[in-house]
Design a protein around this motif. Structure first.
Motif, PDB file in Angstrom:
ATOM      1  N   GLY A 227      11.859 -33.041 -95.813  1.00 33.96           N
ATOM      2  CA  GLY A 227      11.367 -31.707 -95.084  1.00 33.96           C
ATOM      3  C   GLY A 227      10.747 -30.372 -94.866  1.00 33.96           C
ATOM      4  O   GLY A 227      12.048 -29.780 -95.900  1.00 33.96           O
TER       5      GLY A 227
ATOM      6  N   HIS B  26      10.055 -26.066 -92.650  1.00 33.53           N
ATOM      7  CA  HIS B  26       9.933 -25.569 -92.184  1.00 33.53           C
ATOM      8  C   HIS B  26       9.219 -24.135 -92.352  1.00 33.53           C
ATOM      9  O   HIS B  26       9.672 -23.872 -92.812  1.00 33.53           O
ATOM     10  CB  HIS B  26      10.896 -26.003 -90.552  1.00 33.53           C
TER      11      HIS B  26
ATOM     12  N   SER C 212       0.176 -33.340 -86.328  1.00 33.88           N
ATOM     13  CA  SER C 212      -0.470 -34.699 -86.970  1.00 33.88           C
ATOM     14  C   SER C 212       1.050 -36.160 -87.107  1.00 33.88           C
ATOM     15  O   SER C 212       1.716 -35.271 -86.535  1.00 33.88           O
ATOM     16  CB  SER C 212      -0.916 -34.175 -87.681  1.00 33.88           C
ATOM     17  N   ARG C 213       0.330 -36.909 -87.716  1.00 34.55           N
ATOM     18  CA  ARG C 213       1.574 -37.508 -87.635  1.00 34.55           C
ATOM     19  C   ARG C 213       0.029 -38.561 -88.997  1.00 34.55           C
ATOM     20  O   ARG C 213      -0.615 -39.076 -88.978  1.00 34.55           O
ATOM     21  CB  ARG C 213       1.195 -39.108 -87.133  1.00 34.55           C
TER      22      ARG C 213
ATOM     23  N   ASN D 266       4.574 -33.618 -87.431  1.00 31.41           N
ATOM     24  CA  ASN D 266       4.619 -32.576 -87.758  1.00 31.41           C
ATOM     25  C   ASN D 266       4.231 -31.767 -86.581  1.00 31.41           C
ATOM     26  O   ASN D 266       3.206 -32.114 -85.765  1.00 31.41           O
ATOM     27  CB  ASN D 266       2.847 -32.669 -88.824  1.00 31.41           C
ATOM     28  N   TYR D 267       5.026 -30.707 -86.566  1.00 25.14           N
ATOM     29  CA  TYR D 267       5.358 -30.545 -85.189  1.00 25.14           C
ATOM     30  C   TYR D 267       5.012 -28.650 -85.269  1.00 25.14           C
ATOM     31  O   TYR D 267       5.218 -28.067 -86.354  1.00 25.14           O
ATOM     32  CB  TYR D 267       6.475 -30.192 -84.824  1.00 25.14           C
TER      33      TYR D 267
ATOM     34  N   SER E 266       6.975 -27.458 -88.326  1.00 22.37           N
ATOM     35  CA  SER E 266       8.402 -28.007 -88.829  1.00 22.37           C
ATOM     36  C   SER E 266       7.754 -29.793 -89.369  1.00 22.37           C
ATOM     37  O   SER E 266       6.931 -30.077 -88.232  1.00 22.37           O
ATOM     38  CB  SER E 266       9.357 -28.257 -87.775  1.00 22.37           C
ATOM     39  N   GLN E 267       8.353 -30.020 -90.382  1.00 24.03           N
ATOM     40  CA  GLN E 267       8.179 -31.741 -90.411  1.00 24.03           C
ATOM     41  C   GLN E 267       9.194 -32.283 -90.171  1.00 24.03           C
ATOM     42  O   GLN E 267      10.881 -31.757 -89.903  1.00 24.03           O
ATOM     43  CB  GLN E 267       8.096 -31.944 -91.680  1.00 24.03           C
ATOM     44  N   LYS E 268       9.052 -33.184 -89.447  1.00 24.42           N
ATOM     45  CA  LYS E 268       9.952 -34.011 -88.350  1.00 24.42           C
ATOM     46  C   LYS E 268       9.924 -35.833 -89.247  1.00 24.42           C
ATOM     47  O   LYS E 268       8.736 -36.005 -89.668  1.00 24.42           O
ATOM     48  CB  LYS E 268      10.316 -34.124 -87.071  1.00 24.42           C
ATOM     49  N   GLY E 269      10.232 -36.742 -89.086  1.00 20.65           N
ATOM     50  CA  GLY E 269      10.064 -38.043 -88.624  1.00 20.65           C
ATOM     51  C   GLY E 269      11.285 -38.778 -89.173  1.00 20.65           C
ATOM     52  O   GLY E 269      12.766 -38.160 -88.810  1.00 20.65           O
TER      53      GLY E 269
ATOM     54  N   ARG F 261       5.593 -39.353 -91.489  1.00 23.95           N
ATOM     55  CA  ARG F 261       6.401 -37.987 -91.378  1.00 23.95           C
ATOM     56  C   ARG F 261       5.422 -37.574 -89.653  1.00 23.95           C
ATOM     57  O   ARG F 261       3.995 -38.087 -89.705  1.00 23.95           O
ATOM     58  CB  ARG F 261       5.380 -36.760 -92.279  1.00 23.95           C
TER      59      ARG F 261
ATOM     60  N   SER G 133      14.695 -29.125 -94.476  1.00 18.59           N
ATOM     61  CA  SER G 133      14.409 -29.589 -92.680  1.00 18.59           C
ATOM     62  C   SER G 133      15.554 -31.995 -93.063  1.00 18.59           C
ATOM     63  O   SER G 133      14.720 -31.454 -94.484  1.00 18.59           O
ATOM     64  CB  SER G 133      13.882 -29.746 -91.681  1.00 18.59           C
TER      65      SER G 133
END
Length: 184
Positions: free
Chosen positions: A42, A44, A115-116, A86-87, A65-68, A84, A28
């Protein structure tokens, strides 16, 4: 009588459908819109259940899935603050099978922030999720290919539809995903 005919037709239609359970994972690249940041890499991973109706397929799923994003300093040095997010993503996709091996897909996706972690260049970090909305709604579009041995590959883009309300700033999550999957 009319209702009975509709029921018989619906049962026959869904009875002829082929369903497959599968897993998918990949790379990702995520970033915020309208925010002076760079994309962050990241991954997913998750599972899906595809109901193949011939020309169309319906595919609900569940994935981590990792976003940020990352903020590069004014000097342009490699040092950066990384954030980061996390969803858990819950997509509901509709696939159009163009050829036996090629499809395009689109659909909505709900995401829950789990989480963040904001890491500063000096090594300190913040993990509270307070400054960001706890959910996200995106639209997913992409193209997929069915490969031999039950494998599949896809490229998709998650386009943020609602503001993440990041420190009360109107930004949206956008994510490019490259995935490899396996149908059981």
């Amino acid at each position: 009588m009319k209702k009975l005919l509709v029921l018989v037709f619906a049962l026959g239609f869904f009875g002829a459908a082929q369903a497959q359970f599968g897993v998918r994972a990949g790379f990702s690249s995520a970033n915020f819109t309208d925010f002076e940041t760079d994309a962050i890499a990241g991954f997913h991973a998750g599972a899906y259940y595809k109901i193949d109706l011939g020309f169309l397929a319906i595919e609900p799923g569940l994935q981590f899935s990792q976003k940020g994003h990352k903020r590069v300093g004014d000097t342009g040095t490699p040092a950066a603050d990384k954030e980061r997010l996390n969803y858990v993503d819950i997509p509901a996709l509709v696939r159009v099978n163009l050829l036996p091996y090629l499809n395009v897909f689109a659909g909505p996706q709900a995401s829950l922030l789990v989480s963040r972690k904001l890491e500063y260049v000096d090594g300190s970090s913040i993990t509270t999720t307070d400054p960001i909305r706890k959910y996200d709604i995106t639209g997913v579009v992409g193209v997929g290919a069915n490969l031999p041995l039950g494998l599949n590959a896809q490229v998709s883009y998650d386009l943020g539809l609602v503001s993440a309300n990041y420190y009360e700033v109107n930004v949206k999550n956008n994510v490019l995903k490259i995935s490899l999957g396996y149908d059981f």
